[in-house]
Design a protein around this motif. Structure first.
Motif, PDB file in Angstrom:
ATOM      1  N   PHE A 139       0.841  -1.199   0.000  1.00 53.94           N
ATOM      2  CA  PHE A 139       0.000   0.000   0.000  1.00 53.94           C
ATOM      3  C   PHE A 139       0.880   1.254   0.000  1.00 53.94           C
ATOM      4  N   CYS A 140       1.940   1.224   0.810  1.00 59.65           N
ATOM      5  CA  CYS A 140       2.831   2.381   0.902  1.00 59.65           C
ATOM      6  C   CYS A 140       3.537   2.637  -0.429  1.00 59.65           C
ATOM      7  N   GLN A 141       3.932   1.568  -1.092  1.00 61.94           N
ATOM      8  CA  GLN A 141       4.551   1.744  -2.399  1.00 61.94           C
ATOM      9  C   GLN A 141       3.543   2.221  -3.435  1.00 61.94           C
ATOM     10  N   PHE A 142       2.296   1.767  -3.337  1.00 61.31           N
ATOM     11  CA  PHE A 142       1.261   2.275  -4.238  1.00 61.31           C
ATOM     12  C   PHE A 142       1.119   3.793  -4.087  1.00 61.31           C
ATOM     13  N   ALA A 143       1.203   4.266  -2.844  1.00 61.66           N
ATOM     14  CA  ALA A 143       1.109   5.711  -2.600  1.00 61.66           C
ATOM     15  C   ALA A 143       2.261   6.457  -3.259  1.00 61.66           C
ATOM     16  N   ILE A 144       3.454   5.867  -3.198  1.00 59.22           N
ATOM     17  CA  ILE A 144       4.619   6.483  -3.846  1.00 59.22           C
ATOM     18  C   ILE A 144       4.467   6.460  -5.361  1.00 59.22           C
TER      19      ILE A 144
END
Length: 344
Positions: A155-160
């Protein structure tokens, strides 16, 4: 020249739609050079219907075609298919900037990961469509089908990835990020979403605004919505279904009787503007974010205009230096601690 490769045999309407879309894209952008992969004779038959700049288009003959129901593992073994041949060319030729396909989603994801490869540090690529919103712009939704189950670090990488896309492809200076959930309160959601909320809140390189609900994708003040692929895909298909239902009911009602038809004459311009704002075709396909080069996966039922806009979208993303911007954001974001906690 910006050289983009197009899977000319991908999709339900190929090669008619893909070839017509390629010609439209060449007409609109004089810096484009297109490579069409597929059955050469069929492509040439379609090209014979149009006038186009032959110096900016070439055909790579590929006798095989991946069907929409073929398994991804089977597709990878068929190197002479229009899609897999395109991926190998994309991987091995530095001058080819991007790839557009309306073919099998599973095959496109498998080929992207196993042939082209992910950007260093990216766990999984994400499908990211641009969805029209009430502000007259678009909201990015990722993931919407590539990863049914996700760990918090994803999820955090999707945000990036979404932040980099919004900056590179949509010229947003400080895009807002929301987490798709079953309520906007901080405590909403299962353990996974509560963990993700905590991690996103602590990230310094994104503009996280908290939880958002499904309705906020189109009528909220959020630019990027992150989700697991299962929830994101349901949200996307629900939005598409509602849009078709609304336009279908409106068409039926305005043709119901003479009064309705007269009323339509007065509202024709407003309805035309509304249809244009809700038209998914003008935004092209979904970007497969996280790969070493831009890959745009568009609907299997895409029309020529959708293919043309997908090609334009791929060119815009390349011009915006998306991959370097993703690499830059990843380099200044410490995701190792998150990944470690996920494994506890």
């Amino acid at each position: 020249m910006i050289k983009i490769i197009v899977d000319a045999m991908g999709g339900d309407n190929a090669p008619y739609a893909t070839v017509a879309g390629a010609v439209q894209a060449l007409e609109k952008d004089k810096e484009l050079y297109l490579v069409l992969t597929g059955r050469q004779n069929e492509i040439l038959n379609e090209l014979g219907k149009y006038k186009y700049d032959k110096s900016r288009l070439e055909i790579v003959d590929c006798p095989d075609v991946i069907g929409m129901n073929d398994s991804p593992t089977e597709a990878l073994r068929r190197k002479q298919s229009s899609m897999m041949a395109a991926y190998w060319m994309l991987k091995n030729n530095d001058d080819i900037c991007a790839f557009v396909t309306a073919g099998s989603t599973g095959a496109a994801i498998a080929g992207g990961q196993l042939i082209l490869g992910r950007i260093r540090g990216v766990k999984r690529p994400a499908l990211c469509p641009a969805i029209p919103n009430s502000r007259g712009g678009v909201t990015l939704l990722l993931d919407c089908g590539a990863n049914a189950e996700c760990k918090p670090v994803m999820f955090c990488q999707f945000a990036i990835l979404g932040t980099a896309y919004a900056k590179a492809g949509l010229n947003m200076s400080n895009p807002t990020v929301g987490l798709l959930n079953n309520g906007t309160e901080d405590h909403k959601g299962d353990n996974l979403h509560q963990k993700v909320y905590k991690y996103l809140s602590e990230m310094e390189n994104i503009n996280f605004i908290g939880n958002v609900e499904g309705r906020d994708i189109m009528i909220g003040n959020v630019d990027i919505v992150v989700a697991d692929g299962f929830s994101g895909n349901i949200a996307l298909k629900s939005i598409e279904g509602c849009g078709k239902l609304f336009l279908g009911v409106m068409k039926k009602e305005f043709s119901a009787n003479l009064k309705s038809k007269i009323g339509y004459l007065f509202l024709r311009k407003a309805i035309k503007n509304m249809r244009a704002q809700l038209d998914f075709d003008k935004f092209g396909g979904a970007l497969l974010l996280g790969l070493k080069k831009p890959v745009v996966k568009t609907h299997g039922s895409s029309k020529p205009v959708t293919i043309a806009n997908s090609i334009a979208n791929a060119a815009s993303i390349y011009r915006g230096n998306l991959v370097p911007k993703v690499q830059e954001l990843l380099s200044v974001t410490d995701l190792e601690a998150i990944a470690g906690e996920c494994d506890d």
